[in-house]
Each structure stands twice: as structure tokens, then as C-alpha cells.
Design an enzyme around this catalytic site. Sequence first.
Site, PDB file in Angstrom:
ATOM      1  N   SER A 125      38.179  39.368  42.580  1.00 40.39           N
ATOM      2  CA  SER A 125      39.611  39.525  42.349  1.00 40.39           C
ATOM      3  C   SER A 125      40.027  40.983  42.158  1.00 40.39           C
ATOM      4  O   SER A 125      41.097  41.388  42.614  1.00 40.39           O
ATOM      5  CB  SER A 125      40.036  38.708  41.127  1.00 40.39           C
ATOM      6  OG  SER A 125      39.738  37.344  41.306  1.00 40.39           O
ATOM      7  N   HIS A 176      42.255  42.546  37.418  1.00 43.49           N
ATOM      8  CA  HIS A 176      43.394  42.418  38.331  1.00 43.49           C
ATOM      9  C   HIS A 176      44.299  43.641  38.251  1.00 43.49           C
ATOM     10  O   HIS A 176      44.672  44.227  39.273  1.00 43.49           O
ATOM     11  CB  HIS A 176      44.187  41.161  37.989  1.00 43.49           C
ATOM     12  CG  HIS A 176      43.521  39.896  38.408  1.00 43.49           C
ATOM     13  ND1 HIS A 176      44.210  38.720  38.604  1.00 43.49           N
ATOM     14  CD2 HIS A 176      42.226  39.606  38.682  1.00 43.49           C
ATOM     15  CE1 HIS A 176      43.372  37.768  38.978  1.00 43.49           C
ATOM     16  NE2 HIS A 176      42.160  38.290  39.021  1.00 43.49           N
TER      17      HIS A 176
END
Length: 247
Positions: A125, A176
Site C-alpha cells: 500500500s 499510506h
Amino acid sequence: MFIRNESFYSFRRSYPIVTILVAIHLILFIWMNFLPGGRYILTMGIGNNLAVAYGEYWRIVTPIFMHISIGHVIFNSFSLVIFGPALEKMLGKAKFLIVYLITGVIANIATFYLGSPYMQHLGASGAIFGLFGLYLYIVIYRKDLIDSANSQLVMTILIIGLVMTFVNSNINVLAHLFGLIAGAALAPIILTGVKPFHTRPVFIDDGEPAFDPNRWQKKRRTSQRLKKALWISFAVLVIIGILARFL
């Protein structure tokens, strides 16, 4: 730009780095979950802040390629297949891979320094959000590289991704956010000399560019396909994100 209509053969020929990365995701996922030695691979490769503090620095890199749940690996691989090819084509194989790895590593370094000492994490991610950071810079500062329809698609998916980051409880928020920041920060250097994904003038026999009388109709049809793709991508990502929370 983001509509995938290639055959598997043409896709892997055109985008070898994306293909290899997705293959690594799937191979490691199957190995860790279903094959002998999988538990050892997981134990030795997972991001572990305490282990990194004791000198196991490879754990800053290995989590980028590892996923333990089916929802997680599908979500990240799907995102890479949709949004990776255009960047691989624009940047070239080497620069694309460098951006992917560097943003993923920066995301994991941020997790190490700012996360709990006992935190464990894995997943691509951070690197995926690194690509979104690059796209975010393109949308804001390099409008010559992307049209308005694709800009809307990128921003919509990015907003969805950020919302899901804070809604889902099992998400590495630091990875993220810092992956996104790293991608945007690297963009001015990485995008130097880059040309748009689509540069397709119409040629006549003598090699001179010619006006295509149907180009407005083509643009209209392309815009309609992009809007359809936007809502399909929206639905698929939301469904996969929900599944990732429970699987």
C-alpha cells in the site's frame, strides 16, 4: 490511460514491471498461506519495528511485496494493474521501479520511526500510494501529461483510498500518508523530460501529420468510457476494501 483492454500476452509485453510485481504479490501470498515454509517466509519478511531496531533492516523492504489476506492482495494488485501501466510507459521500466521501491521504503521507514515499537505491518500500500502521489503532482502541476477525465478518475480514487485509510481499523495509516507524500515529493525530479502517455498523431503516406475528422467523436466516446470506468472502479474498490476488512 486507465482502461485495460489488452490481452494478457500484450499486457505483460507492454508492462513487464507491473506484471512482475503482481506476480510476486500472488506467488508470495500463495506461498505464505498454502505452501510449506510459508510461515517462515511471513515471520522473516513481515515489517517488525522492534526487529528493525535490532538490525534486521531488510524488513524495511520485504513488506512491500507481502500480503496475508485475499482482500489485501487483490486490492493492491488490482490498483497496480489499473494505475501502474501508464506510469511505467511514461517513466520507463527503470524509473518506474525506482519510484515504486523508494516510496514503499520511505513509507516503511516512516512506520518505523513514527509507529509503535511493537508494530508489525506488511503490504504494497505504501508503494501504491507513492504512485498516487506522483499522479497527484501530475494532476496539479503537470496538466500536459493527463487530460481532465483521467484527472477526475485519479482524484476520485485517491479520495476513496484516503477515506478507506482512516475508516478501516487494520490499515497502516503512516505508510499510506508517507507513501503519498514521497511520491509527490519525488515527482518534480522523476517527471523531468516525461511525455504524455498518449501521443498518437494521424499520419498520411508521406509521413506528415494529418487532421483526423473523427477525432471529436473519438474523444466523446473515450470520455464516456472513462466515466463508466470511473464508476466501475469506484464500485470494485469499495467492495474489495470492505472485503479486506473482514478477510
